[in-house]
Design a protein around this motif. Structure first.
Motif, PDB file in Angstrom:
ATOM      1  N   ILE A 152       0.837  -1.192   0.000  1.00 22.35           N
ATOM      2  CA  ILE A 152       0.000   0.000   0.000  1.00 22.35           C
ATOM      3  C   ILE A 152       0.874   1.245   0.000  1.00 22.35           C
ATOM      4  O   ILE A 152       1.796   1.368   0.816  1.00 22.35           O
ATOM      5  N   LEU A 153       0.609   2.169  -0.925  1.00 23.61           N
ATOM      6  CA  LEU A 153       1.343   3.433  -0.974  1.00 23.61           C
ATOM      7  C   LEU A 153       0.933   4.294   0.215  1.00 23.61           C
ATOM      8  O   LEU A 153      -0.255   4.421   0.518  1.00 23.61           O
ATOM      9  N   CYS A 154       1.903   4.914   0.879  1.00 23.57           N
ATOM     10  CA  CYS A 154       1.612   5.644   2.108  1.00 23.57           C
ATOM     11  C   CYS A 154       2.105   7.075   2.076  1.00 23.57           C
ATOM     12  O   CYS A 154       3.140   7.385   1.475  1.00 23.57           O
ATOM     13  N   GLY A 155       1.338   7.929   2.747  1.00 26.56           N
ATOM     14  CA  GLY A 155       1.740   9.302   2.980  1.00 26.56           C
ATOM     15  C   GLY A 155       1.415   9.653   4.418  1.00 26.56           C
ATOM     16  O   GLY A 155       0.439   9.162   4.987  1.00 26.56           O
ATOM     17  N   ALA A 156       2.244  10.506   5.053  1.00 25.93           N
ATOM     18  CA  ALA A 156       2.037  10.901   6.448  1.00 25.93           C
ATOM     19  C   ALA A 156       1.425  12.297   6.485  1.00 25.93           C
ATOM     20  O   ALA A 156       1.725  13.145   5.643  1.00 25.93           O
ATOM     21  N   TYR A 157       0.554  12.524   7.514  1.00 27.55           N
ATOM     22  CA  TYR A 157      -0.022  13.863   7.609  1.00 27.55           C
ATOM     23  C   TYR A 157       0.111  14.432   9.022  1.00 27.55           C
ATOM     24  O   TYR A 157       0.161  13.708  10.013  1.00 27.55           O
TER      25      TYR A 157
END
Length: 295
Positions: A152-157
């Motif tokens: 799964i491609l992930c990004g942090a916020y």
């Protein structure tokens, strides 16, 4: 001659009067009809079909299709109900994802990855890392580690607090999050003024964005609600990718050239997650998503 003697009169006994007898109508017995042997065989054949799993599979499929049609009747034809996700999803988008925080608890990412209904599956996830100047999401490190393992491609916020110094919030965020090649761009989540003026909010937000971009060489994504964007951000930060929350609608009421991600529901049910989840669509194809990744 003397007269002949008279014959004595014999009295006839009185005829007894009979009372009318009430008779019950005769009950006719129904004739029993025997079922022809051909009919019996036909009934047995029908029962065997009804009891077969294959038959029930077709019936269930037909029932689900009919129920889906009834639920969606009169709605936008490009907005379809997906039973397994328990939400309606816009049809025009091929790449879907979620965003999570401590609220979802411990997540089984393998189950998240394998969940699929027709063409819809989870391709990406935005994961909460920090908030303000002190708060680190207790599940961030686990999610940040486990989600990429299953593809799964992930990004942090970062959840932004306008009352706090923007640059200090950016430093705090980057101390927690190690952004690497193949990640989605970092995200700043701005949803409220927290009692400051719109001008002050935009000044602190600008400091956050500039510092993160300078350190990572990646332009961050701005997440916000549609109303907040219209009231305070429209005409500002237009060069930044936009992720917009606008729930339970067949389309996002914003020009498609203006946004990259659309959070269209906050009530999705996902295998491997014990609480409802925000559901998102990406505005583009696989190549466009790949071009957004950190290089």
């Amino acid at each position: 001659m003397p007269p002949a003697p008279k014959k004595p009169t014999v009295k006839k006994p009185a005829t007894p009067v009979r009372k009318p007898v009430s008779r019950k109508p005769a009950v006719r017995k129904k004739k029993s009809k025997s079922i022809p042997i051909e009919w019996k065989l036909a009934i047995i054949g029908v029962l065997l079909v009804l009891l077969s799993p294959l038959y029930y599979g077709y019936i269930l499929k037909g029932f689900v299709g009919t129920w889906r049609w009834i639920k969606d009747w009169g709605q936008d034809p490009n907005y379809r109900t997906y039973e397994s996700f328990n939400i309606k999803i816009p049809k025009k988008y091929t790449i879907h994802g979620i965003d999570v925080s401590y609220y979802q608890g411990k997540i089984n990412w393998a189950k998240v990855k394998t969940m699929k209904e027709d063409e819809v599956s989870i391709r990406f996830a935005f994961i909460k890392a920090t908030e303000g100047l002190l708060l680190v999401d207790p599940y961030f490190q686990r999610n940040w580690r486990e989600a990429p393992k299953v593809g799964i491609l992930c990004g942090a916020y970062h959840f932004f607090r306008p009352k706090k110094d923007g640059k200090s919030q950016a430093k705090f965020f980057l101390q927690v999050v190690n952004i690497e090649k193949g990640d989605l761009p970092p995200v700043v989540d701005i949803e409220s003024l927290d009692g400051v003026s719109p001008l002050k909010m935009r000044a602190e937000l600008s400091d956050f964005l500039n510092y993160v971009e300078m350190k990572t060489k990646v332009r961050p994504i701005i997440y916000t609600g549609l109303k907040f964007h219209e009231d305070y951000l429209d005409g500002h930060f237009d060069d930044y990718p936009l992720w917009v929350a606008h729930y339970y609608q067949p389309r996002l009421k914003l020009d498609k050239s203006r946004w990259k991600f659309w959070q269209h529901s906050d009530k999705a049910k996902i295998n491997g997650i014990g609480h409802v989840v925000d559901f998102n669509a990406f505005n583009g194809d696989s190549l466009a998503l790949d071009n957004m990744l950190v290089r």
